[in-house]
Design an enzyme around this catalytic site. Structure first.
Site, PDB file in Angstrom:
ATOM      1  CB  SER A 125     115.611  36.682  68.227  1.00 50.27           C
ATOM      2  OG  SER A 125     115.455  35.599  67.362  1.00 50.27           O
ATOM      3  CE  LYS A 166     111.483  34.902  67.561  1.00 50.09           C
ATOM      4  NZ  LYS A 166     112.139  35.289  66.292  1.00 50.09           N
TER       5      LYS A 166
END
Lengths: 207, 207
Positions: A125, A166
């Site tokens: 990701s 993230k």
DNA sequence: CAAAGAACGGTACAAATGTATTGCCCGAAC
DNA sequence: GTTCGGGCAATACATTTGTACCGTTCTTTG
């Protein structure tokens, strides 16, 4: 990156230095002068004293005077840094050439930061931020999440779910955890459900 | 801060251990017993001896008997070569959580490799291999270019041009240097015009 | 060749250092 | 209460250890 000024060594000095690096790397502490003496096959401490003085003057080692076994290597601190950065390399056209040592890559300042921890990256990701599957990320613990700049890469513990890596964004009372991959949707959550554990300090990828 | 995979400690023992961790982390060598004594505000070495013995029996420390300043922490070996790898972090969905130390990231084996050098990456031709502009790449000198596997990332000196970081491919007598970015065309050259200087060992990106 | 620096052997010594011993105090466990 | 273990003070002692000094040999440099 700090540099390490190092004048060249004689063979005897180099021999001692190499042995010291090996010994300290193995034993995690400095040997005594008489141990060095034996390892070098000598029968007197004087030559070792001499070599040590030269190594010190040339900026390779240091120690606490009068204190036993306090010798430290400067050349490669912690047996770690001291990798010569030879210059820039073009990852585009054929532009830059390199010749001499410009500076030394010194990882010590980073590695000396107390409390640092590492995580193995699992998933893709963050590929658009050049963090790939299998990379090891070095994280610095975050005490005050209020001060995080938006966009900082963090490892966050989401209540009831797990830990994820993230980009961190704060929007009032909500927190947005954004991936660096269009295939993943941003995660929007109330701030109290997100516990920021660490802030990305460095990426380490061993081939 | 300090974890306990070992037996629990009394407050006095814990206090000494924490101070030792801090001292060794700062000074890079063990203190002497009398230094510990002073730091703990004591006036006799006996209590320190006692605490050290207990710390050893409980598996927190070790040292070379009779030798000065050879104490080592066993507890959490964060320090020079060791950063605790706390676990995997999901960079995809919310999957993995971490709790305890699983292993230690040990940069020493890589960084102790003799002859290693580093280059600063300049440009974006390798972004698809997650090597970004500004990254520092650690390179291992290549003695025998014949043995390079196709696809290896190398820094190559192209005759008359300069040094570049590319994927290395050999096709008979010609060498193809391939970027990891569709914006760049592969460079095809006679083998004798390409001098491979190093092989990519690791990528270091400090934030 | 001469000079200088590095390396080596031998010895000596004061300080640093680990370790042992004895006695006392205190709190927890029995 | 008594016992036992942890913690502290004080002292003593044998090594370990860093350091200094002297003289010799060897290599390098001018």
């Amino acid at each position: 990156m700090t540099r390490a000024p190092q004048e060249p060594l004689t063979t005897a000095q180099q021999e001692l230095y190499d042995w010291l690096a090996d010994y300290i790397g193995t034993h995690r502490h400095s040997p005594s002068i008489r141990q060095m003496m034996q390892a070098m096959g000598l029968r007197s401490p004087a030559p070792i004293q001499s070599r040590l003085r030269h190594l010190q003057q040339k900026g390779w080692i240091t120690w606490q005077e009068g204190q036993a076994r306090t010798l430290q290597l400067l050349g490669d601190m912690v047996g770690v840094a001291g990798i010569p950065v030879l210059g820039a390399v073009a990852a585009g056209g054929l532009v830059t050439a390199f010749d001499d040592v410009q500076e030394h890559l010194d990882l010590a300042p980073v590695l000396e930061t107390r409390g640092l921890f590492a995580l193995t990256v699992n998933g893709d990701s963050m590929v658009d931020s050049h963090i790939a599957d299998g990379d090891v990320v070095l994280m610095e613990p975050v005490q005050d999440p209020q001060r995080l700049r938006n966009g900082t890469v963090v490892s966050a513990l989401v209540a009831g779910s797990g830990t994820t890596l993230k980009h961190f964004h704060r929007q009032g009372a909500t927190v947005v955890l954004e991936a660096a991959n269009p295939a993943y949707q941003p995660i929007e959550l109330p701030a109290e459900q997100v516990e920021v554990q660490g802030r990305l300090v460095a990426v380490w990828r061993q081939i």
